[in-house]
Structures are given as structure tokens and as C-alpha cells.
Design an enzyme around this catalytic site. Structure first.
Site: not given
Ligand code: ATP
Ligand code: MG
Length: 550
Positions: A259, A34, A269
Site C-alpha cells: 500500500r 468499500e 478512512k
């Protein structure tokens, strides 16, 4: 089809299985960021998995931007993401954007409405939340759930045409409000949002949700294996529902992996952006940032980051890796590639009594003993030199391996030095040493075999340049006493700048960006000049594992 590839992890096991069973005849993956921030070290794991599969199975891998949330997205991020992926050495087959499919995604939504699989709901976000139920209780069906297809179509076109205010209606999938999986309780597929999009401008005032746009994008691109992180495991039934309802003949297979988490390392982020916005760091590429651009700025080689991902491996269970593993990979790589140079951090003046004022002795030193092709460069010994003040002691502790009064030490790459006298400052601290070199004690000389306490780095005063050393530490301190909030764990000493260090000229002859091993100190990157013209070096990583030292 028989596959002649040795799978390295469970994802590759699935791929081999799918090729051999004929479910797919080729392998197509994608990396779907994204564009709402810069990539971080966690993304490099996903990149290694997706592009690694492309290489191993001779398949393809796209870069697809998931730009379905215009409020947080920006072209600055798109550009940085592309630069970072290229820097890591990966090449995507196609560059795509979820927004390229807004028209098709809209048509699929229409198809679902016509099939009775989606409806327009007038509930507010709050009402949807309150009627969704819990893990133990089913949700409540919306009173708008049984609108006719005609009515839904008219309302949905009205949503697109801007007839309704933001948030007043949504399009929902009609699945099962009693499903044990909350994601299947009539999830939202489209919302009304008047926001400028960095690619489609003001064309749309409705935007698809990730869970709807993502499987459609994967399927339209011909992706076979849609690899994502574990938190999407519960979304997989919805992913499969969407591709089935849309009627794709060869739907992609979603596979989840754990992850990457690294101790004391921020990998959100949103939070990294906060550090940038509040000015705690100088930008997304601050050398302390765990972003790919930060690691590049710091001087981490891309190969080291990939090696790190390979060593961490691919697992199905979440875990936390120690940052020393990444540092180990960086050090291992630089040991092979970085030339050695001499820098004195805290200069102590040494006069060599048996050299004349204008005398100079030249020596050839190997740039990198671990790399035969690295060549040599000259170091020049003159009467006045500097050694590091920590390499001399008036009152040496036991087992001290450096220079002492009356002692000897080897000057790296040059002669053996014998201490003659010490000049003190009025406060008793050492002002200057007087020494003499031992004739023929250079490598290969008749006196080279003399026993000495150790070897120290040095620079000649006349040739050395003043440089600034930027020493970086972790941005976060250890979580202790139950304090886990990042805000309370920011390390106020994550950067210390040492001025007045002296570097041999060789360290400044190369292009900015070059990494060196400053002998007996650390790996440093030549980072150009400060505003006043003083050359600066960033500490990439220490020579030894500080983790084991502690
Ligand atoms: P963040 O929470 O930091 O915003 P994200 O998952 O929302 O991260 P995306 O841009 O959606 O970021 O991520 C792109 C791809 O990278 C996704 O497939 C995602 O699963 C993967 N990814 C993100 N963070 C990690 C991580 N820590 N380890 C492995 N893969 C990751
Ligand atoms: Mg995401």
C-alpha cells in the site's frame, strides 16, 4: 498468445505470463472500494494500477462496491467515490455492487454446505476467537463442526429467515483448525446482522463476510486479476479455496502489492472520518485532507496525482514516501498550466512622484512563459501602488536583492523604480515610500538594460482587490519522542488565513477553480468568495520545496 506489451512492474509481469501461458485470454481488473468513506490518495494508487492495466492491456476494469457491511456504508460515499474516479480521468466498464450478488452468494454457500465444506456454528464471536488458536498453537474444532448437511441446510435457511437472534449463529467454512494459516481455521462466511442496507433495504438479516463475497464477486464478473494490498496476502489461500469450492472454471488470480504510505499523512478512512465528525476539518473535502476530493478542492491537478503514483511505482515491500514528492508533481504540472498573477501579501504604499494623479501606463505581460498558448494580459501602473513590505528594507542585510534607500528595483512587467524618500510612522516603522520610475526602462526600452538589484511584484492601488489567502500546512506534525498517535500529532496551525492582501484584477477575471502562480509567492487556487464577498484563494503548493529548505 504472444504479448506485445512491455511490463512496468511485477504485477504486469504476472499478467504477461498469464496471457502467454494461456491461463487467461484477456485482462479484466476491478477497483473494489468499500463505500464507508471518501477515497484518499492511497486509493489513487490502486486506481492507477487497475485502470492502468486496463489501458495498457486493452482490457476492462469494473468499479465494484464492496458493500457487505451495511452498518458503516452509505450512498453519500458511493456518489463521492464515483465522482472522484471520474475526476481522476478513469472510466469503468461496469458499476457493480457485492450486494447485487447476495442471492447468488447465498446459493454458493448452500452448495458448500451440500458438499460438506461449510457448517453452521453456534459459537459466539468470543468463543470463536478463543478456540482459534495462535501462531504457535492449533485451534480447537467446534462441537458443531460435524453437523449433517441436512441439519446445516435447515439451520442456514433458518438464519436467512430470521429465526435466530443476531450473533447467535454463523456459517463457517470447514477447512482445517490446525492450519498454520489462521485464516484457514474454519473462517466465518456468513453472520446474522439485522441492519438496514443502503441498497437491499431490510431484505437480508444475514450478510456474507468479505473473504467469501469478494472472490465470488470477482469470479462472477469474469475478473482475471484481483489486485489488492499486501495485508491480504495471507488471505489468498482462502480466496483460492472459495473459488475452487464454488467450482469456478476460470478462477481469478489474486496479486498483492504494497500500500501507499506517505509520511505525516493519514490514510485510514476510519480516522479521516473522525476528523470530519469532530469538526477538526470542514468536511471530507477540506483542502487539508489527503482525500481525492480534498486534493481537488485544494487545487491539485488530477494529472499530478497520477504522475505521483507513477513515480512511486509498484512494489511488493511496504515503504513510506515523503509528501514532498507529491508536491513536486503538483508544482511541475502547475508550472505548465497556471497563469502568473501579481499579489502583494503585506502591502506597503509607494507613491511614484513622476507620474501624475490620473496618469496610467499599460503593459502587456505574458500569462505563462512556459505555455506559448497562454496569451497576455494588461497590467496598469498608476501613481499609487503597493509592493510587499518584505521587498523594502531600511537596514538591508548583506546580499539583499530588493529595494533599499536610494536603490533601484524592477517592477515586474513594467518600469525600473528608484527609491527617493521614506516616510516613517511615529513608532519608526515604514509608512510610505516615495519613488520615481525610470523613463524607457520597460522591456525593450532604451534604458531596459540598467542593472537592478531584483524584480518585485506590485499592484496599482486603484485597481487592486482585497483578497484573503488561505495558507495550508500538513494536518499532522512529525512523530517525535515516540509519539505516533495521530490524536497527539494534529497540527493546530494547519490553516492560517491572511487578510488584506492585494491582488491584480486579472486574478479575479477567471472562473473559480482556476489555479495561478502568484509570482514570488506560491501557487494559489481562486476559490470564490467568503461570506462577506471577499475573494479567497487557497494555497495549493509553495514555489519551492520547503522540504529542502529545512
Ligand atoms: P481504509 O483502511 O482506509 O478503510 P481500505 O483498504 O479498507 O482502506 P477499501 O475501500 O477497501 O479501503 O479500498 C479499495 C481499494 O483500494 C482496495 O483494493 C485497497 O487495497 C486499495 N487501497 C486502500 N488503501 C490503499 C493504499 N494506502 N495504497 C494502495 N491501495 C490502497
Ligand atoms: Mg477495505
Amino acid at each position: 498468445m504472444k504479448v506485445d506489451v512491455e511490463p512496468a512492474n511485477f504485477i504486469e509481469d504476472f499478467i504477461v505470463e498469464d496471457l502467454e501461458s494461456g491461463r487467461y485470454h484477456y485482462v479484466y481488473t476491478r477497483f473494489p472500494p468499500e463505500p464507508n468513506g471518501y477515497l484518499h490518495v492511497g486509493h489513487s494508487k490502486s486506481l492507477c494500477i487497475n485502470f492502468g492495466i486496463k489501458e495498457k492491456f486493452r482490457g476492462r476494469c469494473n468499479l465494484r462496491f464492496d458493500d457487505t457491511n451495511p452498518v458503516k456504508e452509505d450512498v453519500e460515499y458511493v456518489d463521492s467515490i464515483k465522482e472522484d474516479i471520474r475526476w481522476l480521468g478513469f472510466e469503468w466498464d461496469r458499476e457493480l455492487y457485492a450486494s447485487d450478488y447476495f442471492e447468488q452468494t447465498f446459493e454458493y454457500a448452500v452448495k458448500l454446505i451440500k458438499n460438506g465444506a461449510a457448517y453452521v456454528c453456534d459459537y459466539s464471536a468470543e468463543e470463536i476467537r478463543l478456540t482459534r488458536g495462535t501462531l504457535n498453537e492449533p485451534g480447537k474444532e467446534s462441537p458443531y463442526r460435524n453437523r449433517s448437511a441436512e441439519e446445516n441446510l435447515e439451520l442456514f435457511y433458518g438464519m436467512r429467515d430470521g429465526k435466530y437472534p443476531d450473533g447467535s449463529k454463523v456459517l463457517r467454512a470447514k477447512i482445517d483448525m490446525a492450519s498454520p494459516n489462521i485464516n484457514m481455521r474454519d473462517p466465518v462466511l456468513y453472520r446474522i446482522l439485522r441492519a438496514h442496507h443502503h441498497r437491499t433495504g431490510d431484505k437480508w438479516c444475514i450478510y456474507p463476510m468479505y473473504d467469501f463475497a469478494h472472490p465470488i464477486g470477482d469470479a462472477l464478473d469474469g475478473v482475471t486479476h484481483s489486485i489488492c494490498t499486501l495485508e491480504f496476502e495471507d488471505h489468498r489461500p482462502l480466496y483460492d479455496w472459495v473459488t475452487a469450492q464454488c467450482g469456478f472454471e476460470m478462477p481469478p488470480r489474486q496479486i498483492e502489492f504494497a500500500r501507499l504510505n506517505i509520511k505525516n499523512t493519514i490514510m485510514s478512512k476510519r480516522y479521516l472520518k473522525k476528523l470530519v465528525d469532530t469538526g477538526f476539518v470542514s468536511g471530507w473535502n477540506d483542502p487539508r485532507m489527503p482525500t481525492i476530493s480534498g486534493m481537488r478542492e485544494r487545487g491539485y491537478p488530477p494529472e499530478a496525482i497520477k504522475e505521483f503514483c507513477a513515480r512511486v511505482g509498484v512494489a511488493k515491500a511496504n515503504s513510506e514516501v515523503d509528501p514532498s514528492l507529491l508536491e513536486f508533481c503538483v508544482r511541475e504540472r502547475l508550472n505548465l498550466t497556471a497563469d502568473r498573477a501579481m499579489v502583494v501579501e503585506d502591502p506597503l504604499e509607494v507613491m511614484i512622484d513622476n507620474l501624475a494623479d490620473d496618469e496610467a501606463r499599460e503593459f502587456d505581460v505574458i500569462n505563462n512563459p512556459n505555455n506559448e498558448d497562454s496569451g497576455t494580459h494588461k497590467v496598469v501602473l498608476r501613481k499609487k501602488i503597493y509592493i510587499d513590505s518584505s521587498d523594502f528594507s531600511l537596514d538591508p542585510p548583506p546580499k539583499y536583492k530588493r529595494l533599499t534607500e536610494g536603490g533601484t528595483v524592477r517592477l515586474k512587467g513594467a518600469y525600473i523604480l528608484r527609491h527617493v524618500a521614506t516616510e516613517l510612522n511615529p513608532d519608526g516603522s515604514v509608512k510610505r515610500l516615495r519613488c520615481e520610475y525610470i523613463e524607457d526602462s520597460q522591456q525593450g526600452g532604451a534604458n531596459a538594460g540598467m542593472k537592478v538589484k531584483g524584480t518585485v511584484q506590485w499592484v496599482s492601488a486603484g485597481d487592486a482587490a482585497d483578497v484573503a489567502l488561505y495558507k495550508y500546512e500538513s494536518l499532522l506534525v512529525d512523530a517525535k519522542d515516540g509519539v505516533t498517535d495521530f490524536n497527539e500529532r494534529l497540527n493546530p496551525d494547519s490553516l492560517k488565513v491572511v487578510r488584506g492582501a492585494k491582488a491584480e484584477p486579472f486574478a479575479l477575471e477567471k472562473e473559480p477553480g482556476t489555479a495561478f502562480q502568484f509570482m514570488r509567492m506560491a501557487y494559489y487556487k481562486y476559490a470564490g468568495a467568503e461570506a462577506d464577498g471577499v475573494p479567497k484563494f487557497y494555497r495549493i503548493v509553495e514555489l519551492k520545496d520547503s522540504y529542502n529548505k529545512k
